[in-house]
Structure formats: structure tokens, C-alpha cells
Design a protein around this motif. Structure first.
Motif, PDB file in Angstrom:
ATOM      1  N   LEU A  37      -6.366   8.684  21.953  1.00 52.29           N
ATOM      2  CA  LEU A  37      -6.103   8.146  20.615  1.00 52.29           C
ATOM      3  C   LEU A  37      -6.802   6.801  20.418  1.00 52.29           C
ATOM      4  O   LEU A  37      -7.337   6.530  19.340  1.00 52.29           O
ATOM      5  CB  LEU A  37      -4.598   8.009  20.371  1.00 52.29           C
ATOM      6  N   ALA A  38      -6.859   5.981  21.458  1.00 56.44           N
ATOM      7  CA  ALA A  38      -7.497   4.660  21.351  1.00 56.44           C
ATOM      8  C   ALA A  38      -8.969   4.763  20.952  1.00 56.44           C
ATOM      9  O   ALA A  38      -9.487   3.872  20.269  1.00 56.44           O
ATOM     10  CB  ALA A  38      -7.370   3.908  22.682  1.00 56.44           C
ATOM     11  N   ILE A  39      -9.635   5.846  21.333  1.00 61.18           N
ATOM     12  CA  ILE A  39     -11.043   6.027  20.949  1.00 61.18           C
ATOM     13  C   ILE A  39     -11.154   6.258  19.443  1.00 61.18           C
ATOM     14  O   ILE A  39     -11.999   5.674  18.780  1.00 61.18           O
ATOM     15  CB  ILE A  39     -11.701   7.165  21.758  1.00 61.18           C
ATOM     16  N   PHE A  40     -10.286   7.113  18.906  1.00 60.37           N
ATOM     17  CA  PHE A  40     -10.289   7.350  17.455  1.00 60.37           C
ATOM     18  C   PHE A  40     -10.009   6.041  16.718  1.00 60.37           C
ATOM     19  O   PHE A  40     -10.688   5.714  15.740  1.00 60.37           O
ATOM     20  CB  PHE A  40      -9.215   8.385  17.067  1.00 60.37           C
ATOM     21  N   GLU A  41      -9.007   5.301  17.180  1.00 58.86           N
ATOM     22  CA  GLU A  41      -8.632   4.059  16.519  1.00 58.86           C
ATOM     23  C   GLU A  41      -9.771   3.045  16.571  1.00 58.86           C
ATOM     24  O   GLU A  41     -10.096   2.416  15.561  1.00 58.86           O
ATOM     25  CB  GLU A  41      -7.368   3.492  17.168  1.00 58.86           C
ATOM     26  N   HIS A  42     -10.393   2.899  17.750  1.00 59.02           N
ATOM     27  CA  HIS A  42     -11.480   1.930  17.905  1.00 59.02           C
ATOM     28  C   HIS A  42     -12.677   2.300  17.024  1.00 59.02           C
ATOM     29  O   HIS A  42     -13.340   1.422  16.473  1.00 59.02           O
ATOM     30  CB  HIS A  42     -11.905   1.844  19.374  1.00 59.02           C
ATOM     31  N   ALA A  43     -12.938   3.606  16.885  1.00 60.97           N
ATOM     32  CA  ALA A  43     -14.066   4.070  16.074  1.00 60.97           C
ATOM     33  C   ALA A  43     -13.743   4.043  14.578  1.00 60.97           C
ATOM     34  O   ALA A  43     -14.621   4.271  13.751  1.00 60.97           O
ATOM     35  CB  ALA A  43     -14.465   5.484  16.498  1.00 60.97           C
ATOM     36  N   GLY A  44     -12.486   3.800  14.237  1.00 55.31           N
ATOM     37  CA  GLY A  44     -12.083   3.817  12.834  1.00 55.31           C
ATOM     38  C   GLY A  44     -12.076   5.216  12.258  1.00 55.31           C
ATOM     39  O   GLY A  44     -12.237   5.411  11.057  1.00 55.31           O
ATOM     40  N   GLU A  45     -11.886   6.212  13.132  1.00 60.96           N
ATOM     41  CA  GLU A  45     -11.875   7.614  12.702  1.00 60.96           C
ATOM     42  C   GLU A  45     -10.440   8.107  12.568  1.00 60.96           C
ATOM     43  O   GLU A  45      -9.582   7.782  13.395  1.00 60.96           O
ATOM     44  CB  GLU A  45     -12.596   8.500  13.731  1.00 60.96           C
ATOM     45  N   ALA A  46     -10.205   8.915  11.552  1.00 60.93           N
ATOM     46  CA  ALA A  46      -8.893   9.536  11.386  1.00 60.93           C
ATOM     47  C   ALA A  46      -8.681  10.583  12.477  1.00 60.93           C
ATOM     48  O   ALA A  46      -9.638  11.204  12.955  1.00 60.93           O
ATOM     49  CB  ALA A  46      -8.806  10.198  10.013  1.00 60.93           C
ATOM     50  N   VAL A  47      -7.432  10.772  12.859  1.00 59.14           N
ATOM     51  CA  VAL A  47      -7.102  11.849  13.793  1.00 59.14           C
ATOM     52  C   VAL A  47      -7.405  13.161  13.077  1.00 59.14           C
ATOM     53  O   VAL A  47      -7.061  13.338  11.906  1.00 59.14           O
ATOM     54  CB  VAL A  47      -5.610  11.767  14.192  1.00 59.14           C
ATOM     55  N   PRO A  48      -8.083  14.090  13.762  1.00 64.09           N
ATOM     56  CA  PRO A  48      -8.392  15.379  13.143  1.00 64.09           C
ATOM     57  C   PRO A  48      -7.114  16.088  12.673  1.00 64.09           C
ATOM     58  O   PRO A  48      -6.030  15.839  13.205  1.00 64.09           O
ATOM     59  CB  PRO A  48      -9.069  16.165  14.270  1.00 64.09           C
ATOM     60  N   GLN A  49      -7.284  16.970  11.699  1.00 66.11           N
ATOM     61  CA  GLN A  49      -6.151  17.700  11.122  1.00 66.11           C
ATOM     62  C   GLN A  49      -6.316  19.199  11.340  1.00 66.11           C
ATOM     63  O   GLN A  49      -7.441  19.712  11.329  1.00 66.11           O
ATOM     64  CB  GLN A  49      -6.066  17.423   9.613  1.00 66.11           C
ATOM     65  N   THR A  50      -5.197  19.877  11.489  1.00 66.64           N
ATOM     66  CA  THR A  50      -5.201  21.334  11.572  1.00 66.64           C
ATOM     67  C   THR A  50      -5.939  21.888  10.356  1.00 66.64           C
ATOM     68  O   THR A  50      -5.762  21.404   9.238  1.00 66.64           O
ATOM     69  CB  THR A  50      -3.754  21.862  11.612  1.00 66.64           C
ATOM     70  N   GLU A 109     -17.035   4.355  32.889  1.00 74.44           N
ATOM     71  CA  GLU A 109     -17.863   3.254  32.392  1.00 74.44           C
ATOM     72  C   GLU A 109     -18.214   3.450  30.915  1.00 74.44           C
ATOM     73  O   GLU A 109     -18.163   2.514  30.124  1.00 74.44           O
ATOM     74  CB  GLU A 109     -19.133   3.179  33.239  1.00 74.44           C
ATOM     75  N   GLY A 110     -18.570   4.676  30.527  1.00 76.97           N
ATOM     76  CA  GLY A 110     -18.956   4.935  29.145  1.00 76.97           C
ATOM     77  C   GLY A 110     -17.829   4.678  28.156  1.00 76.97           C
ATOM     78  O   GLY A 110     -18.044   4.057  27.108  1.00 76.97           O
ATOM     79  N   VAL A 111     -16.620   5.144  28.488  1.00 72.45           N
ATOM     80  CA  VAL A 111     -15.475   4.929  27.598  1.00 72.45           C
ATOM     81  C   VAL A 111     -15.113   3.443  27.577  1.00 72.45           C
ATOM     82  O   VAL A 111     -14.867   2.865  26.514  1.00 72.45           O
ATOM     83  CB  VAL A 111     -14.268   5.803  28.012  1.00 72.45           C
ATOM     84  N   SER A 112     -15.089   2.827  28.748  1.00 75.66           N
ATOM     85  CA  SER A 112     -14.748   1.393  28.821  1.00 75.66           C
ATOM     86  C   SER A 112     -15.745   0.551  28.034  1.00 75.66           C
ATOM     87  O   SER A 112     -15.360  -0.398  27.330  1.00 75.66           O
ATOM     88  CB  SER A 112     -14.708   0.933  30.285  1.00 75.66           C
ATOM     89  N   GLU A 113     -17.025   0.912  28.131  1.00 82.68           N
ATOM     90  CA  GLU A 113     -18.063   0.193  27.384  1.00 82.68           C
ATOM     91  C   GLU A 113     -17.839   0.355  25.879  1.00 82.68           C
ATOM     92  O   GLU A 113     -17.925  -0.598  25.115  1.00 82.68           O
ATOM     93  CB  GLU A 113     -19.432   0.750  27.788  1.00 82.68           C
ATOM     94  N   PHE A 114     -17.514   1.578  25.448  1.00 81.47           N
ATOM     95  CA  PHE A 114     -17.283   1.838  24.026  1.00 81.47           C
ATOM     96  C   PHE A 114     -16.083   1.030  23.521  1.00 81.47           C
ATOM     97  O   PHE A 114     -16.140   0.426  22.453  1.00 81.47           O
ATOM     98  CB  PHE A 114     -17.052   3.337  23.780  1.00 81.47           C
ATOM     99  N   LEU A 115     -14.991   1.027  24.288  1.00 84.00           N
ATOM    100  CA  LEU A 115     -13.766   0.343  23.857  1.00 84.00           C
ATOM    101  C   LEU A 115     -13.833  -1.170  24.052  1.00 84.00           C
ATOM    102  O   LEU A 115     -13.036  -1.903  23.463  1.00 84.00           O
ATOM    103  CB  LEU A 115     -12.556   0.887  24.628  1.00 84.00           C
ATOM    104  N   GLY A 116     -14.754  -1.622  24.917  1.00 76.39           N
ATOM    105  CA  GLY A 116     -14.823  -3.036  25.224  1.00 76.39           C
ATOM    106  C   GLY A 116     -13.785  -3.449  26.259  1.00 76.39           C
ATOM    107  O   GLY A 116     -13.544  -4.641  26.475  1.00 76.39           O
TER     108      GLY A 116
END
Length: 138
Positions: A37-50, A109-116
């Protein structure tokens, strides 16, 4: 609706991990996926919907398959069960294997780099658990 009209979905990072995931979807082994969920939040993306459709991209950025989300839930990691873990199509025999692999990826490393930052992963970490069906192969 053509592939170009759909939002795109990229599994993991380009390379062998993404290629295995796309192959698992195309073979029918993979019918679920999990996002932090933190990736969606950091990217400013809405959680996908059914009901949403996505064009799943391969490592070259080309559409490989179109999927429709049939169930989307935000829940703590501790609520993922063996059946969902197996539906991820990555060969996990149980939720313990699923958990180990996801902790490793979410703290990579990739996720940590993206999230800071390197995220803390524990029983209460919120994930987006998605189930899907294949609509069409590219």
C-alpha cells in the motif's frame, strides 16, 4: 477497448522477475498479485478497484496480456492465507514462502530507492491483495 486505452500494470521490475510473472499469468498459474500500500500512496496512485482492466506489460514495455480485477482488498499481511499465496502463481507452497519472498521484494533496493526509505514489514503492514482474470492475450 484496445491495449492503448487501458492503464498499464508492471509486475516487479523489468527483467527475469517480471518475465516469470507475465509467463505465469499467460499460463493461468497466476491469478493474484500483491502490492505494498505504501507504494501506491507514495506514487499518488489510487488503490485499484474491482472491475478495472489493465494491460500487463512485459520487460520491453509491450502489452502482454489484459486482465480484469475481480477482487481487491487492502489488508494486513497477516491476513494473507495459503490459498492466496498459491494463487500468486510463483510456486509458493504456503503463506510462509509467500511472506518471505514479499518481505525481500518490499525491502529490496529498488523499492527502498523509490520510497526514499526501507519500509518496515511486519504482520500489520498493509498490502493490496488483488485477484484477476485474463481477458485476452496480446
Amino acid at each position: 477497448m484496445g491495449h492503448d486505452d487501458l492503464p498499464s500494470l508492471e509486475l516487479a521490475f523489468p527483467g527475469p522477475e517480471r518475465d516469470r510473472g507475465v509467463a505465469a499469468i499467460l499460463s493461468g498459474r497466476k491469478t493474484a498479485l500483491t502490492g505494498l500500500l505504501a507504494i501506491f500512496e507514495h506514487a499518488g496512485e489510487a488503490v485499484p478497484q474491482t472491475g478495472q482492466w489493465y494491460s500487463v506489460l512485459d520487460s520491453e514495455g509491450r502489452p502482454a496480456v489484459t486482465i480484469e480485477l475481480v477482487d481487491v482488498r487492502v489488508l494486513p499481511m497477516k491476513e494473507i492465507d495459503d490459498e492466496f499465496a498459491r494463487a500468486e502463481g510463483r510456486g509458493y507452497s504456503d503463506v510462509a514462502q509467500w511472506r518471505a519472498a514479499h518481505e525481500e521484494f518490499f525491502q529490496s533496493e529498488g523499492v527502498s530507492e523509490f520510497l526514499g526509505r526501507t519500509p518496515v514489514i511486519d504482520d500489520g503492514t498493509l498490502v493490496v491483495a488483488e485477484r484477476f482474470r485474463v481477458v485476452e492475450s496480446a
